[in-house]
Design an enzyme around this catalytic site. Structure first.
Site, PDB file in Angstrom:
ATOM      1  N   THR A 202       6.168   0.198  -3.331  1.00 18.22           N
ATOM      2  CA  THR A 202       4.877   0.459  -3.967  1.00 18.22           C
ATOM      3  C   THR A 202       4.929  -0.122  -5.372  1.00 18.22           C
ATOM      4  O   THR A 202       5.993  -0.201  -5.977  1.00 18.22           O
ATOM      5  CB  THR A 202       4.665   1.990  -4.026  1.00 18.22           C
ATOM      6  OG1 THR A 202       4.373   2.448  -2.723  1.00 18.22           O
ATOM      7  CG2 THR A 202       3.552   2.399  -4.980  1.00 18.22           C
ATOM      8  N   ARG A 230      -3.899   7.797   7.599  1.00 19.05           N
ATOM      9  CA  ARG A 230      -3.095   8.596   6.666  1.00 19.05           C
ATOM     10  C   ARG A 230      -3.448   8.203   5.214  1.00 19.05           C
ATOM     11  O   ARG A 230      -3.497   7.039   4.870  1.00 19.05           O
ATOM     12  CB  ARG A 230      -1.609   8.356   6.929  1.00 19.05           C
ATOM     13  CG  ARG A 230      -0.660   9.083   5.978  1.00 19.05           C
ATOM     14  CD  ARG A 230      -0.160   8.187   4.865  1.00 19.05           C
ATOM     15  NE  ARG A 230       0.970   8.781   4.133  1.00 19.05           N
ATOM     16  CZ  ARG A 230       1.515   8.237   3.048  1.00 19.05           C
ATOM     17  NH1 ARG A 230       1.049   7.103   2.578  1.00 19.05           N
ATOM     18  NH2 ARG A 230       2.511   8.818   2.438  1.00 19.05           N
ATOM     19  N   VAL A 231      -3.690   9.200   4.401  1.00 20.49           N
ATOM     20  CA  VAL A 231      -3.920   8.957   2.980  1.00 20.49           C
ATOM     21  C   VAL A 231      -2.718   9.497   2.224  1.00 20.49           C
ATOM     22  O   VAL A 231      -2.336  10.660   2.408  1.00 20.49           O
ATOM     23  CB  VAL A 231      -5.212   9.656   2.496  1.00 20.49           C
ATOM     24  CG1 VAL A 231      -5.374   9.489   0.982  1.00 20.49           C
ATOM     25  CG2 VAL A 231      -6.419   9.076   3.234  1.00 20.49           C
ATOM     26  N   GLY A 232      -2.128   8.642   1.401  1.00 21.17           N
ATOM     27  CA  GLY A 232      -0.937   9.057   0.670  1.00 21.17           C
ATOM     28  C   GLY A 232      -1.241   9.468  -0.757  1.00 21.17           C
ATOM     29  O   GLY A 232      -2.401   9.595  -1.160  1.00 21.17           O
ATOM     30  N   ASP A 233      -0.168   9.655  -1.507  1.00 28.53           N
ATOM     31  CA  ASP A 233      -0.290  10.108  -2.896  1.00 28.53           C
ATOM     32  C   ASP A 233      -1.047   9.118  -3.777  1.00 28.53           C
ATOM     33  O   ASP A 233      -1.735   9.511  -4.723  1.00 28.53           O
ATOM     34  CB  ASP A 233       1.107  10.327  -3.487  1.00 28.53           C
ATOM     35  CG  ASP A 233       1.928   9.038  -3.495  1.00 28.53           C
ATOM     36  OD1 ASP A 233       2.165   8.492  -2.393  1.00 28.53           O
ATOM     37  OD2 ASP A 233       2.326   8.588  -4.585  1.00 28.53           O
ATOM     38  N   THR A 253       6.161   6.405  -7.590  1.00 26.73           N
ATOM     39  CA  THR A 253       6.448   5.779  -6.298  1.00 26.73           C
ATOM     40  C   THR A 253       7.441   6.685  -5.584  1.00 26.73           C
ATOM     41  O   THR A 253       8.193   7.407  -6.224  1.00 26.73           O
ATOM     42  CB  THR A 253       7.036   4.363  -6.465  1.00 26.73           C
ATOM     43  OG1 THR A 253       7.662   3.959  -5.238  1.00 26.73           O
ATOM     44  CG2 THR A 253       8.084   4.293  -7.559  1.00 26.73           C
ATOM     45  N   GLY A 254       7.439   6.643  -4.263  1.00 29.14           N
ATOM     46  CA  GLY A 254       8.370   7.481  -3.507  1.00 29.14           C
ATOM     47  C   GLY A 254       7.696   8.072  -2.292  1.00 29.14           C
ATOM     48  O   GLY A 254       6.650   7.585  -1.847  1.00 29.14           O
TER      49      GLY A 254
HETATM   50  N1  LIG Z   1       6.430   3.215  -1.326  1.00 28.25           N
HETATM   51  C1  LIG Z   1       5.841   4.270  -1.774  1.00 28.25           C
HETATM   52  O1  LIG Z   1       5.984   4.617  -2.923  1.00 28.25           O
HETATM   53  C2  LIG Z   1       5.020   4.987  -0.775  1.00 28.25           C
HETATM   54  C3  LIG Z   1       3.820   5.704  -1.328  1.00 28.25           C
HETATM   55  N2  LIG Z   1       4.149   6.643  -2.355  1.00 28.25           N
HETATM   56  C4  LIG Z   1       3.129   6.420  -0.197  1.00 28.25           C
HETATM   57  O2  LIG Z   1       3.628   7.398   0.257  1.00 28.25           O
HETATM   58  O3  LIG Z   1       2.117   5.971   0.229  1.00 28.25           O
END
Ligand SMILES: NC(=O)C[C@H](N)C(=O)O
Length: 345
Positions: A202, A230-233, A253-254
């Protein structure tokens, strides 16, 4: 203005043996605010980068920070700088954002992005968006042209079309590398989250401009082989980014689900509001995320004075920063190189 730096100390130390976090702090005393600003810090994702991709991942964040910093040195705002830096990283296929994004379970690209302007707490985001080369620019349009904070899926695409935002074929965002990893993780015994922690990618940026205005931007293809929709952070304010002129800005990120459970970006700023430094706040929040929900990640943080911090609980995170004509960069725990920003790579 003539510089009035009387003492500058650069402290770099690894606390790995204590808490396994990379600790990077620029500590400056008696330095005028004008000397500390502007500043831009960029990351290319927390995780582990395969050997063959290390050099180009590091080069990419350095190029992005140079591009964003040149905006700050011109008439550009903190918002212009973070969007420029993230756009450059979205266009670089070595990261999980824009071109090169990981694929969802159906083998398609669906991306999330956010921007936030610390002057007014204005924010814009898109989630599960397709056929867009630069989701961060669409997120900025959501902020600038709508009364909403986040548009998702087909609604986000319709908005993009209504704004004349360029649409690209979904296939054009897919790299051979992303397809290979998708196939590998279709196997019954695959562990996509584990695999993703291996290679995150990310991208994000935080900046303070010469006026003291603060902004953040984050963009991602999300988690490998995620469910469609899916919706992420990254699309969620306070999770995948937050910026407030009064406190600072964070781009995380994570593992997205872990970041959302602890609202990582806002949690770090909360600790800063309580008087912690950017570094201490990031450290505390990352430790909490690991202990409470078992999540790993990384962050870049700035405060209104231009103090910045890069912290990660993963093995690596490609990062770069620009301040006072100096380029700072690193990848592994405890690594910190500097050079004049005008010097060639
Ligand atoms: N690579 C990432 O940081 C993934 C991102 N935080 C997500 O879960 O969508």
């Amino acid at each position: 203005m003539s510089p009035c730096v009387t003492q500058t100390s650069l402290n770099l130390f690894s606390t790995r043996s204590l808490n396994r976090f990379t600790c990077l702090t620029i500590s400056l005393s008696r330095v005028s605010l004008a000397d500390m600003l502007p500043v831009l810090v960029v990351h290319g994702g927390a995780g582990f980068i395969p050997k063959e991709r290390v050099q180009l991942s590091c080069a990419g964040v350095q190029a992005a920070v140079r591009g964003g910093y040149s905006k700050l040195q011109g008439q550009g705002s903190a918002m212009d700088a973070v969007v420029e830096a993230v756009t450059l990283l979205e266009n670089d296929h070595h990261y999980n954002a824009g071109l090169g994004s990981v694929l969802n379970a159906k083998g398609e690209v669906e991306m999330d992005a956010i921007v936030m302007d610390g002057r007014y707490l204005a924010s814009g985001a898109v989630s599960a968006v397709r056929k867009v080369a630069n989701p961060v620019q669409l997120a900025r349009l959501v902020m600038d042209k709508t009364s909403h904070l986040c548009l998702t899926g087909e609604g986000a695409s319709q908005f993009a079309r209504s704004m004349g935002f360029p649409e690209v074929p979904g296939e054009s965002l897919i790299t051979e590398y992303a397809r290979m990893r998708w196939k590998k993780n279709l196997a019954a015994d695959a562990n996509p989250v584990e695999c993703q922690m291996g290679k995150m990618g990310t991208v994000g940026a935080v900046a303070v401009d010469a006026e003291g205005n603060i902004a953040c931007a984050t963009s991602t293809g999300g988690m490998l082989n995620k469910m469609e929709g899916r919706v992420g952070d990254t699309a969620c304010i306070g999770c995948g980014g937050y910026a407030d002129n009064r406190v600072g800005a964070v781009s995380p990120t994570g593992e997205g689900e872990a970041i959302m459970k602890v609202t990582l970006a806002r949690l770090i700023l909360f600790h800063m509001e309580q008087g912690r430094s950017a570094e201490a706040a990031a450290d505390e929040a990352l430790a909490y995320m690991k202990e409470r929900v078992g999540g790993l990640g990384g962050v870049v943080v700035v405060d209104p004075q231009g103090e910045w911090s890069v912290r990660f609980s993963s093995l690596q995170m490609a990062w770069a920063a620009a301040q006072q004509q100096t380029l700072h960069y690193g990848l592994y725990t405890g690594e910190h190189f500097t050079q004049n920003i005008d010097d060639p790579y």
